[in-house]
Enzyme design. Structure first.
Site, PDB file in Angstrom:
ATOM      1  N   ARG A 101       0.746  -1.280   0.099  1.00 12.34           N
ATOM      2  CA  ARG A 101       0.069   0.136  -0.072  1.00 12.34           C
ATOM      3  C   ARG A 101       0.812   1.388   0.037  1.00 12.34           C
ATOM      4  NH1 ARG A 101      -5.353   1.473   3.298  1.00 12.34           N
ATOM      5  NH2 ARG A 101      -6.146   0.109   1.813  1.00 12.34           N
ATOM      6  N   HIS A 128      -7.237   0.517  -6.434  1.00 11.12           N
ATOM      7  CA  HIS A 128      -7.113  -0.382  -5.430  1.00 11.12           C
ATOM      8  C   HIS A 128      -7.919  -1.576  -5.748  1.00 11.12           C
ATOM      9  CE1 HIS A 128      -7.491  -1.621  -1.419  1.00 11.12           C
ATOM     10  NE2 HIS A 128      -8.413  -0.605  -0.816  1.00 11.12           N
ATOM     11  N   GLN A 131      -9.898  -3.995  -3.451  1.00 14.48           N
ATOM     12  CA  GLN A 131     -11.370  -3.647  -3.096  1.00 14.48           C
ATOM     13  C   GLN A 131     -12.117  -4.168  -4.245  1.00 14.48           C
ATOM     14  OE1 GLN A 131     -12.297  -1.739  -0.182  1.00 14.48           O
ATOM     15  NE2 GLN A 131     -14.187  -2.340  -0.965  1.00 14.48           N
ATOM     16  N   ASP A 217     -17.136   7.060  -2.173  1.00 11.00           N
ATOM     17  CA  ASP A 217     -15.844   7.007  -1.556  1.00 11.00           C
ATOM     18  C   ASP A 217     -15.747   8.355  -0.930  1.00 11.00           C
ATOM     19  OD1 ASP A 217     -13.405   6.291  -0.226  1.00 11.00           O
ATOM     20  OD2 ASP A 217     -12.477   6.147  -2.322  1.00 11.00           O
ATOM     21  N   CYS A 253     -16.342   1.836  -0.038  1.00  8.78           N
ATOM     22  CA  CYS A 253     -15.095   0.830   0.314  1.00  8.78           C
ATOM     23  C   CYS A 253     -14.900   1.205   1.915  1.00  8.78           C
ATOM     24  CB  CYS A 253     -13.978   1.412  -0.709  1.00  8.78           C
ATOM     25  SG  CYS A 253     -13.418   3.077  -0.309  1.00  8.78           S
ATOM     26  N   ARG A 281     -13.623  -8.312   1.599  1.00 11.65           N
ATOM     27  CA  ARG A 281     -12.011  -8.129   1.458  1.00 11.65           C
ATOM     28  C   ARG A 281     -11.292  -9.447   1.907  1.00 11.65           C
ATOM     29  NH1 ARG A 281      -9.797  -3.025   1.160  1.00 11.65           N
ATOM     30  NH2 ARG A 281      -7.895  -4.272   0.551  1.00 11.65           N
TER      31      ARG A 281
HETATM   32  N1   CP Z   1     -11.015  -0.072   2.172  1.00  9.67           N
HETATM   33  C1   CP Z   1     -10.024  -0.030   2.489  1.00  9.67           C
HETATM   34  O1   CP Z   1      -8.791  -0.463   2.126  1.00  9.67           O
HETATM   35  O2   CP Z   1      -9.938   0.237   4.076  1.00  9.67           O
HETATM   36  P1   CP Z   1      -8.440   0.307   4.868  1.00  9.67           P
HETATM   37  O3   CP Z   1      -7.866   1.787   4.313  1.00  9.67           O
HETATM   38  O4   CP Z   1      -8.867   0.550   6.295  1.00  9.67           O
HETATM   39  O5   CP Z   1      -7.562  -0.703   4.464  1.00  9.67           O
HETATM   40  N1  NVA Z   2      -9.814   6.700  -1.965  1.00  8.30           N
HETATM   41  C1  NVA Z   2      -9.476   6.277  -0.512  1.00  8.30           C
HETATM   42  C2  NVA Z   2      -9.808   4.911  -0.234  1.00  8.30           C
HETATM   43  C3  NVA Z   2      -9.422   4.243   1.012  1.00  8.30           C
HETATM   44  C4  NVA Z   2      -9.444   2.876   1.207  1.00  8.30           C
HETATM   45  C5  NVA Z   2      -8.208   6.827  -0.268  1.00  8.30           C
HETATM   46  O1  NVA Z   2      -7.178   6.664  -1.136  1.00  8.30           O
HETATM   47  O2  NVA Z   2      -7.800   7.175   0.803  1.00  8.30           O
END
Ligand code: CP
Ligand code: NVA
Length: 296
Positions: A101, A128, A131, A217, A253, A281
């Protein structure tokens, strides 16, 4: 084989992974943990915070008889201690999968290029796909073929992978974003190549008209905190309210910013299938890792 974005899978492979996720979910509910990934280790690189991603990957490995190692920003020093390609080569000598990540999508691409084990994108500024896997599983569980989904909000990382996932699936997607926050043209072109580009609009009402589910989101993603004031102003009219949602299902998400992209009442209502998305997930990623392990 890497999972940099959802379209690293062919459409048939995507179906296989989702089938596998469904089977693994049912098996776990029936008989608990298995030894599918016995003795295997997942290295987890995190430059950004997480609840669902970290816990679902770590728990998923445990439930499959494997183990996960958390590598936070202070451990691995992605852009300080050594080059990304060296991290990729070293990690590949220890672990069986790498999950990352990170901010810059190119870092996942570079990790994948130099890693001798599969690299899984667990969110970048652009994509992502984990997701999306969970979302596709959730759509499968809740709706029949031919369902119609509206994305209302930012054309962000979650949206872009979902656009590609929808193009590889058989449901209709309409995307409503404010001007200036559209999905990248290259993603729309890739979606067209994969099957179908979504309909696009700047009007939330138009987007939801024929929809069975509405997906949103946060407006301010991780790393965009400096843009907060401007984005809150630009997204006015895009909040998912009871009125806009009607009797449609709500997808998100998570994490959600109540009072911004969605009201508290809507998120707490029976229309929300967001907790199923969050749970999936776990199952989707177990399906992905089991499938990857069998291919190697
Ligand atoms: N949806 C998602 O990726 O959640 P987190 O940021 O908590 O991992
Ligand atoms: N779009 C959001 C998703 C988090 C899971 C971000 O990147 O913060």
């Amino acid at each position: 084989m890497n999972f940099r974005d959802i379209d690293d899978l062919t459409t048939d492979e995507l179906t296989t992974v989702l089938d596998r996720a469904g089977t693994i979910k049912a098996d776990y509910e029936e008989s608990g943990a298995s030894d599918l990934l016995d003795g295997q280790t997942l290295g987890m690189i995190f430059e950004k915070p997480s609840t669902r991603t970290r816990v679902s990957f770590e728990t998923g490995m445990t439930q499959l008889g494997g183990h996960a190692v958390f590598l936070g920003p202070d451990d691995i020093g992605l852009h300080g201690r050594e080059p990304v390609k060296d991290i990729a080569r070293a990690l590949g000598r220890y672990v069986d999968f790498v999950m990352a990540r990170v901010f810059d999508h190119d870092d996942v691409v570079e990790l994948a290029e130099y890693s001798e084990v599969p690299v899984i994108n667990a969110l970048t500024d652009d994509a992502h796909p984990c997701q999306t896997l969970a979302d596709l599983l959730t759509v499968r569980e809740h709706f029949d073929d031919g369902v119609s989904v509206a994305w209302v909000g930012d054309g962000n990382n979650v949206c872009q992978s979902f656009v590609l996932g929808a193009a590889m699936s058989d449901f209709e997607l309409t995307v409503a974003t404010p001007e200036g926050y559209e999905v990248d043209e290259r993603v729309l072109d890739r979606a067209a190549e994969l099957g179908s580009a979504p309909a696009v609009t700047t009007d939330p009402e138009t987007a939801v008209t024929d929809a069975d589910a509405v997906y949103t989101d946060v407006w301010v993603s991780m790393g965009q905190e400096d843009e907060r004031e401007r984005k809150l102003a630009d997204f006015e009219g895009f909040q998912i309210t009871r009125e806009l949602l009607g009797d449609r299902a709500l997808m998100h998400c998570l994490p959600a910013h109540r009072g911004e992209e969605v009201t508290d009442a809507v998120l707490e209502s029976d229309n929300a299938i967001v907790w199923d998305q969050a749970e999936n997930r776990l199952h989707a990623q177990k399906g992905l890792m089991a499938w990857l392990a069998e291919r190697e």
